[in-house]
Design a protein around this motif. Structure first.
Motif, PDB file in Angstrom:
ATOM      1  N   VAL A  28       0.864  -1.191   0.000  1.00 47.53           N
ATOM      2  CA  VAL A  28       0.000   0.000   0.000  1.00 47.53           C
ATOM      3  C   VAL A  28       0.896   1.235   0.000  1.00 47.53           C
ATOM      4  O   VAL A  28       1.726   1.388   0.885  1.00 47.53           O
ATOM      5  CB  VAL A  28      -0.897   0.005   1.266  1.00 47.53           C
ATOM      6  N   PRO A  29       0.755   2.138  -0.973  1.00 52.35           N
ATOM      7  CA  PRO A  29       1.675   3.287  -1.040  1.00 52.35           C
ATOM      8  C   PRO A  29       1.339   4.429  -0.085  1.00 52.35           C
ATOM      9  O   PRO A  29       2.085   5.383   0.019  1.00 52.35           O
ATOM     10  CB  PRO A  29       1.534   3.747  -2.499  1.00 52.35           C
ATOM     11  N   ARG A  30       0.215   4.352   0.634  1.00 53.07           N
ATOM     12  CA  ARG A  30      -0.213   5.476   1.493  1.00 53.07           C
ATOM     13  C   ARG A  30       0.799   5.757   2.603  1.00 53.07           C
ATOM     14  O   ARG A  30       1.515   4.855   3.049  1.00 53.07           O
ATOM     15  CB  ARG A  30      -1.568   5.152   2.140  1.00 53.07           C
ATOM     16  N   GLU A  31       0.820   7.027   3.089  1.00 54.13           N
ATOM     17  CA  GLU A  31       1.628   7.362   4.258  1.00 54.13           C
ATOM     18  C   GLU A  31       1.114   6.566   5.453  1.00 54.13           C
ATOM     19  O   GLU A  31      -0.087   6.287   5.554  1.00 54.13           O
ATOM     20  CB  GLU A  31       1.543   8.867   4.564  1.00 54.13           C
ATOM     21  N   PHE A  45      -3.575   3.248   8.663  1.00 56.71           N
ATOM     22  CA  PHE A  45      -3.454   3.374  10.115  1.00 56.71           C
ATOM     23  C   PHE A  45      -3.144   2.033  10.786  1.00 56.71           C
ATOM     24  O   PHE A  45      -3.745   1.008  10.445  1.00 56.71           O
ATOM     25  CB  PHE A  45      -4.761   3.905  10.712  1.00 56.71           C
ATOM     26  N   TYR A  46      -2.237   2.092  11.758  1.00 60.76           N
ATOM     27  CA  TYR A  46      -1.909   0.939  12.615  1.00 60.76           C
ATOM     28  C   TYR A  46      -2.062   1.417  14.052  1.00 60.76           C
ATOM     29  O   TYR A  46      -1.534   2.474  14.422  1.00 60.76           O
ATOM     30  CB  TYR A  46      -0.482   0.459  12.345  1.00 60.76           C
ATOM     31  N   VAL A  47      -2.779   0.631  14.851  1.00 62.65           N
ATOM     32  CA  VAL A  47      -3.149   1.099  16.193  1.00 62.65           C
ATOM     33  C   VAL A  47      -2.982  -0.041  17.190  1.00 62.65           C
ATOM     34  O   VAL A  47      -3.369  -1.184  16.892  1.00 62.65           O
ATOM     35  CB  VAL A  47      -4.633   1.566  16.219  1.00 62.65           C
ATOM     36  N   MET A  53      -8.760   2.699  24.599  1.00 59.72           N
ATOM     37  CA  MET A  53      -8.010   3.592  23.701  1.00 59.72           C
ATOM     38  C   MET A  53      -8.289   3.216  22.243  1.00 59.72           C
ATOM     39  O   MET A  53      -8.516   4.067  21.391  1.00 59.72           O
ATOM     40  CB  MET A  53      -6.511   3.484  24.036  1.00 59.72           C
ATOM     41  N   ILE A  54      -8.321   1.908  21.968  1.00 56.07           N
ATOM     42  CA  ILE A  54      -8.600   1.458  20.589  1.00 56.07           C
ATOM     43  C   ILE A  54     -10.007   1.890  20.179  1.00 56.07           C
ATOM     44  O   ILE A  54     -10.222   2.371  19.060  1.00 56.07           O
ATOM     45  CB  ILE A  54      -8.486  -0.088  20.479  1.00 56.07           C
ATOM     46  N   ALA A  55     -10.957   1.739  21.103  1.00 51.61           N
ATOM     47  CA  ALA A  55     -12.346   2.121  20.772  1.00 51.61           C
ATOM     48  C   ALA A  55     -12.405   3.609  20.420  1.00 51.61           C
ATOM     49  O   ALA A  55     -13.072   4.003  19.453  1.00 51.61           O
ATOM     50  CB  ALA A  55     -13.268   1.801  21.944  1.00 51.61           C
ATOM     51  N   ALA A  56     -11.698   4.451  21.188  1.00 51.83           N
ATOM     52  CA  ALA A  56     -11.732   5.898  20.930  1.00 51.83           C
ATOM     53  C   ALA A  56     -11.074   6.219  19.585  1.00 51.83           C
ATOM     54  O   ALA A  56     -11.568   7.055  18.828  1.00 51.83           O
ATOM     55  CB  ALA A  56     -11.023   6.636  22.065  1.00 51.83           C
ATOM     56  N   VAL A  57      -9.984   5.544  19.278  1.00 47.00           N
ATOM     57  CA  VAL A  57      -9.289   5.806  18.005  1.00 47.00           C
ATOM     58  C   VAL A  57     -10.151   5.321  16.832  1.00 47.00           C
ATOM     59  O   VAL A  57     -10.287   6.013  15.817  1.00 47.00           O
ATOM     60  CB  VAL A  57      -7.893   5.131  17.986  1.00 47.00           C
ATOM     61  N   LEU A  58     -10.758   4.143  16.964  1.00 46.84           N
ATOM     62  CA  LEU A  58     -11.597   3.630  15.868  1.00 46.84           C
ATOM     63  C   LEU A  58     -12.782   4.557  15.617  1.00 46.84           C
ATOM     64  O   LEU A  58     -13.177   4.797  14.471  1.00 46.84           O
ATOM     65  CB  LEU A  58     -12.099   2.223  16.187  1.00 46.84           C
ATOM     66  N   ASN A  59     -13.338   5.093  16.695  1.00 48.52           N
ATOM     67  CA  ASN A  59     -14.458   6.020  16.544  1.00 48.52           C
ATOM     68  C   ASN A  59     -14.013   7.266  15.771  1.00 48.52           C
ATOM     69  O   ASN A  59     -14.687   7.718  14.841  1.00 48.52           O
ATOM     70  CB  ASN A  59     -15.003   6.403  17.921  1.00 48.52           C
ATOM     71  N   LEU A  60     -12.833   7.775  16.150  1.00 51.80           N
ATOM     72  CA  LEU A  60     -12.312   8.954  15.447  1.00 51.80           C
ATOM     73  C   LEU A  60     -12.100   8.647  13.961  1.00 51.80           C
ATOM     74  O   LEU A  60     -12.550   9.392  13.082  1.00 51.80           O
ATOM     75  CB  LEU A  60     -10.977   9.387  16.080  1.00 51.80           C
ATOM     76  N   GLN A 109      -8.382   0.189   5.872  1.00 51.05           N
ATOM     77  CA  GLN A 109      -7.153   0.976   6.066  1.00 51.05           C
ATOM     78  C   GLN A 109      -6.778   1.125   7.538  1.00 51.05           C
ATOM     79  O   GLN A 109      -5.881   1.880   7.875  1.00 51.05           O
ATOM     80  CB  GLN A 109      -7.325   2.381   5.460  1.00 51.05           C
ATOM     81  N   ILE A 110      -7.505   0.405   8.405  1.00 53.24           N
ATOM     82  CA  ILE A 110      -7.225   0.502   9.848  1.00 53.24           C
ATOM     83  C   ILE A 110      -6.883  -0.901  10.366  1.00 53.24           C
ATOM     84  O   ILE A 110      -7.685  -1.820  10.238  1.00 53.24           O
ATOM     85  CB  ILE A 110      -8.445   1.038  10.627  1.00 53.24           C
ATOM     86  N   HIS A 111      -5.702  -1.054  10.941  1.00 54.89           N
ATOM     87  CA  HIS A 111      -5.245  -2.356  11.438  1.00 54.89           C
ATOM     88  C   HIS A 111      -4.942  -2.175  12.919  1.00 54.89           C
ATOM     89  O   HIS A 111      -4.172  -1.283  13.291  1.00 54.89           O
ATOM     90  CB  HIS A 111      -3.992  -2.799  10.690  1.00 54.89           C
ATOM     91  N   PHE A 112      -5.541  -3.010  13.771  1.00 51.08           N
ATOM     92  CA  PHE A 112      -5.364  -2.754  15.205  1.00 51.08           C
ATOM     93  C   PHE A 112      -5.260  -4.037  16.019  1.00 51.08           C
ATOM     94  O   PHE A 112      -5.729  -5.094  15.600  1.00 51.08           O
ATOM     95  CB  PHE A 112      -6.512  -1.890  15.737  1.00 51.08           C
ATOM     96  N   ASP A 113      -4.588  -3.914  17.164  1.00 54.13           N
ATOM     97  CA  ASP A 113      -4.533  -4.987  18.159  1.00 54.13           C
ATOM     98  C   ASP A 113      -4.973  -4.414  19.488  1.00 54.13           C
ATOM     99  O   ASP A 113      -4.413  -3.427  19.955  1.00 54.13           O
ATOM    100  CB  ASP A 113      -3.086  -5.496  18.324  1.00 54.13           C
TER     101      ASP A 113
END
Ligand SMILES: Cc1cc2nc3c(=O)[nH]c(=O)nc-3n(C[C@H](O)[C@H](O)[C@H](O)COP(=O)(O)OP(=O)(O)OC[C@H]3O[C@@H](n4cnc5c(N)ncnc54)[C@H](O)[C@@H]3O)c2cc1C
Ligand code: FES
Length: 333
Positions: A202-205, A300-302, A308-315, A326-330
């Protein structure tokens, strides 16, 4: 060895002694959906249609009352005792591990304090350390029946080095067992696991967002990404200035200050932190005000604790419309 058959499909795999149904499936290369491996997320739910299995963790948080009524089980908490016929959604909306996990002996080769309650542990296996940036391993520690999940902070290597940054949880069984290990001690390490690994096609920043003990997998991703030409935005949220240890690691990366940047924030700011010059606030609020442009232009990697993950995913997904692909999280349960 018991054979596990997935009903309605041609899928069959063997279960080695001690393996959970999930481990057996992943070792056979089957993309069984999962996330945490410790009975907390519920992603690996399945039903046993025939045969007997031993359950490792009674009443795991990953099963709801409804799941229990429907006799659902968790593949990461069941060990086949006979051949099994199971019903599971394999290959449907689940993360799959491109490297089959394996169990190895690992020797503690060193440990150093990172903060007052975070320690970097280094283990070495006789085999090469094969994993993707952002993945985790299951460590079986002395005196414990269940393994604990810890993410690697380094990148794959031929020498067999597996490096972890682990928070010492007060009265935690794993924390206590790790702290008691002496250099040269041998444990069992099983891995790699996890689906929140760096997508290199994936070329995205790249944006890494870590909270507290979620530092390790984001460091692994940052270390791998820094070796490429991609731009990287690293956000680390700590509680107090004494906990803020992310920037020191990121500052060592190639490209730091140019294509690699780090924003560190503390959420508790009192007179003890008067000298603090970084950001303050919860890390999702800091990302919201700091990251420039349309958020769907980034990958995004989180990682960090579930709230904290819930708040970031909501954002990201709800407020800023970032596609979930585009969002990968643990979540660190
Ligand atoms: C995918 C993932 C990656 C992680 N990576 C890191 C990391 O890099 N650094 C870090 O500091 N922490 C990490 N953690 C958290 C870590 O696994 C432990 O939860 C944490 O260190 C506390 O463990 P403890 O044994 O000290 O505390 P305890 O209070 O003894 O145990 C807490 C955790 O252990 C697990 N657990 C408890 N009972 C059982 C049981 N019967 N069977 C199976 N599991 C059980 C649960 O996840 C629970 O939340 C990660 C967690 C996950 C899920
Ligand atoms: S509950 Fe099994 S993978 Fe999370």
């Amino acid at each position: 060895m018991p054979i596990i058959t997935v009903s309605g499909t041609a899928l069959r795999f063997e279960s080695a002694p001690g393996d959970t149904v999930l481990q057996a499936a992943l070792r056979a290369g089957l993309p069984w959906p999962y996330e945490c491996s410790v009975g907390a997320c519920g992603t690996c739910r399945f039903t046993i249609e025939a045969g007997e299995a031993r359950v490792l963790r009674e009443n795991p948080p990953g099963l709801s009352a409804m799941d229990r009524r429907k006799n659902r089980k968790l593949a990461c908490q069941c060990v086949a005792e006979t051949d099994l016929s199971v019903s599971a959604k394999i290959g449907v909306d689940g993360a799959c591990v491109p490297i089959a996990p394996r169990r190895m002996s690992a020797v503690l080769s060193g440990a150093r304090a990172v903060t007052h309650d975070m320690t970097e542990y280094r283990f070495r296996t006789a085999q090469a350390a094969r994993f993707l940036p952002g993945q985790y391993a299951l460590l079986a520690l002395p005196g414990m029946n269940e393994a604990r999940a810890y993410s690697m902070s380094n990148v794959a290597n031929e020498q067999g080095d597996w490096i972890f940054v682990i928070r010492n949880v007060p009265n935690g069984l794993g924390s206590r067992a790790l702290a008691a290990l002496e250099a040269g001690a041998t444990i069992a390490l099983d891995g790699p696991y996890g689906g929140a690994w760096l997508r290199t096609d994936v070329p995205r920043e790249i944006v890494c967002i870590a909270g507290g003990s979620g530092l390790a997998p984001m460091l692994s991703i940052a270390r791998a990404a820094a070796a490429t030409e991609r731009r990287l935005h690293f956000y680390y949220g700590a509680r107090t200035a004494a906990d803020a240890c992310g920037r020191a690691f990121v500052a060592e990366l190639d490209g730091f200050g140019a294509r690699v940047r780090c924003v560190e924030a503390i959420s508790v700011h009192d007179h003890a932190d008067a000298a603090w010059q970084g950001e303050t606030g919860l890390i999702h609020d800091v990302v919201a005000r700091d990251l420039a442009g349309a958020f769907d232009a980034y990958e995004f990697y989180v990682s960090g604790p579930p709230p904290m993950i819930a708040a970031v995913l909501n954002l990201l997904a709800v407020e800023r419309g970032v596609p979930t692909a585009q969002i990968h999280f643990d979540r660190f349960f």
